[in-house]
Enzyme design. Structure first.
Site, PDB file in Angstrom:
ATOM      1  N   LEU A 180     -20.670   1.352  -5.572  1.00 58.52           N
ATOM      2  CA  LEU A 180     -21.984   1.286  -6.095  1.00 58.52           C
ATOM      3  C   LEU A 180     -23.237   1.732  -5.191  1.00 58.52           C
ATOM      4  O   LEU A 180     -24.361   1.143  -5.153  1.00 58.52           O
ATOM      5  CB  LEU A 180     -21.967   0.644  -7.463  1.00 58.52           C
ATOM      6  CG  LEU A 180     -21.094   0.783  -8.412  1.00 58.52           C
ATOM      7  CD1 LEU A 180     -21.272  -0.315  -8.909  1.00 58.52           C
ATOM      8  CD2 LEU A 180     -21.690   1.957  -9.127  1.00 58.52           C
ATOM      9  N   LEU A 195     -19.184  -2.019  -0.225  1.00 56.80           N
ATOM     10  CA  LEU A 195     -20.585  -0.760  -0.946  1.00 56.80           C
ATOM     11  C   LEU A 195     -19.786  -1.031  -2.615  1.00 56.80           C
ATOM     12  O   LEU A 195     -20.158  -0.323  -3.286  1.00 56.80           O
ATOM     13  CB  LEU A 195     -19.913   0.592  -0.661  1.00 56.80           C
ATOM     14  CG  LEU A 195     -20.049   0.344   0.811  1.00 56.80           C
ATOM     15  CD1 LEU A 195     -19.870   2.080   1.329  1.00 56.80           C
ATOM     16  CD2 LEU A 195     -20.878   0.447   1.338  1.00 56.80           C
ATOM     17  N   TYR A 248       1.325  -0.925   0.145  1.00 55.63           N
ATOM     18  CA  TYR A 248      -0.505   0.038  -0.525  1.00 55.63           C
ATOM     19  C   TYR A 248       1.006   1.210   0.401  1.00 55.63           C
ATOM     20  O   TYR A 248       1.689   1.147   0.723  1.00 55.63           O
ATOM     21  CB  TYR A 248      -1.113  -0.307   0.932  1.00 55.63           C
ATOM     22  CG  TYR A 248      -2.039  -1.197   0.987  1.00 55.63           C
ATOM     23  CD1 TYR A 248      -1.833  -1.183   0.025  1.00 55.63           C
ATOM     24  CD2 TYR A 248      -2.942  -0.970   2.502  1.00 55.63           C
ATOM     25  CE1 TYR A 248      -3.368  -2.555  -0.370  1.00 55.63           C
ATOM     26  CE2 TYR A 248      -3.861  -2.195   2.178  1.00 55.63           C
ATOM     27  CZ  TYR A 248      -3.908  -3.450   0.926  1.00 55.63           C
ATOM     28  OH  TYR A 248      -5.146  -4.242   0.714  1.00 55.63           O
ATOM     29  N   GLY A 259     -23.016   2.656  -2.014  1.00 48.68           N
ATOM     30  CA  GLY A 259     -23.690   4.058  -1.077  1.00 48.68           C
ATOM     31  C   GLY A 259     -24.144   4.912  -1.534  1.00 48.68           C
ATOM     32  O   GLY A 259     -23.903   6.161  -0.942  1.00 48.68           O
TER      33      GLY A 259
END
Length: 323
Positions: free
Chosen positions: A217, A213, A53, A219
């Site tokens: 889409l 989520l 990350y 949310g």
């Protein structure tokens, strides 16, 4: 906050897991630290990250941000169940990725240095490594556990038979094996119900859903679009157009229930028996506050059935497609 055990382990974790992929990337370090402090204030004790990350030239940056947060003291490390992952290459030289014993040793030590801690609670394989035998992987983990650098092992993006293979190899060594599996799982993405979830439940492996989520889409994207708060592009826009009718029905149901769409999506996952904790990835403290509401949302059997009508799922294989 509510808590449960991670898979068949005795480790108590919050029903929401704080995903940190945005930290040091789309969320600057001060905001990332504020989100982590707020998570502890909400009772979230389970944080997930990965060595990759930060991405690109900044691989490892997210772990550094978390390490700097731990260094502030205040029992931050002691209050956190810390999970990180390895698999993706961290450099261009051989043995800087995947799950060889050599990379496990080097990647773990590098993560501990960035995280400014001497152990991780949960060390996860970010992907299946088809080139490395489980005997080698588990031997390397056994060493890490004996050294006190790792407490539990987990997987991510495994097929159901990969979980079975891993657990069988661990059992032969009298080793605990996997206690968790991170999978793509949400109302719109339910493929794991075929074989991953049945395997995980059989082997005592807790499911940690990522993208709960479905990239936003679920949310309230249509309402945000109407209000001019969000505009999707590219693949996200194509996915919205493909599923617009179902998403309209879903948002209407959420409004009828008196809940935000994102709360319903997270609450649905929390009602699934295999799920330990969905991984939420807030970029701001406000987004974190919104996600926490879902823990207190109760969906009755009728509502769960209506959600299944909108977003059909799967029976376990082979009954899903045979008899």
């Amino acid at each position: 906050m509510k808590y449960t055990q991670l898979g068949r382990s005795g480790l108590s974790v919050s029903r929401l897991c704080l995903g940190t992929m945005n930290f040091g990337w789309t969320a600057e370090e001060p905001e990332s630290h504020a989100i982590m402090d707020a998570a502890l204030d909400h009772g979230i004790n389970f944080f997930d990250t990965a060595n990759v990350y930060g991405f690109g030239e900044n691989k490892g940056r997210t772990e550094q941000v978390i390490g700097n947060w731990f260094a502030q003291g205040g029992n931050r490390r002691e209050r956190t169940v810390l999970a990180t992952k390895l698999y993706a290459p961290m450099g261009d030289w051989p043995n800087e990725g995947k799950l060889s014993a050599l990379n496990i040793r080097r990647a773990l030590d590098a993560s501990l240095k960035r995280l400014r801690t001497d152990y991780v609670d949960l060390y996860q394989f970010h992907h299946i490594d088809r080139a490395t035998p489980w005997e080698e992987i588990w031997q390397a983990l056994e060493v890490a556990v004996a050294q006190g650098k790792v407490l539990y092992a987990g997987s991510s993006n495994f097929a159901g038979w990969h979980i079975a293979q891993a657990q069988a190899a661990a059992a032969r060594r009298n080793f605990m094996g996997l206690v968790s599996e991170q999978s793509l799982y949400n109302l719109m993405a339910r493929t794991v119900e075929l074989e991953v979830i049945p395997s995980a439940r059989h082997h005592g492996v807790g499911i940690l859903p990522w993208s709960p989520l479905q990239g936003g889409l679920l949310g309230g994207v249509l309402r945000k679009e109407r209000e001019g708060k969000r505009r999707l592009e590219g693949r996200a826009q194509e996915a919205l157009q493909k599923h617009r009718d179902r998403i309209e029905r879903y948002e209407a149901l959420a409004e009828e229930l008196g809940h935000e769409p994102g709360d319903v999506a997270l609450a649905w996952l929390l009602h699934q028996p295999a799920v330990t904790a969905p991984i939420i990835g807030p970029r701001t403290s406000a987004q974190l506050d919104a996600a926490v509401r879902a823990v207190d949302v109760t969906l009755d059997a009728k509502t769960l059935s209506r959600l299944d009508d909108i977003f059909p799922g799967h029976k376990p294989a082979p009954e899903d497609y045979a008899w």
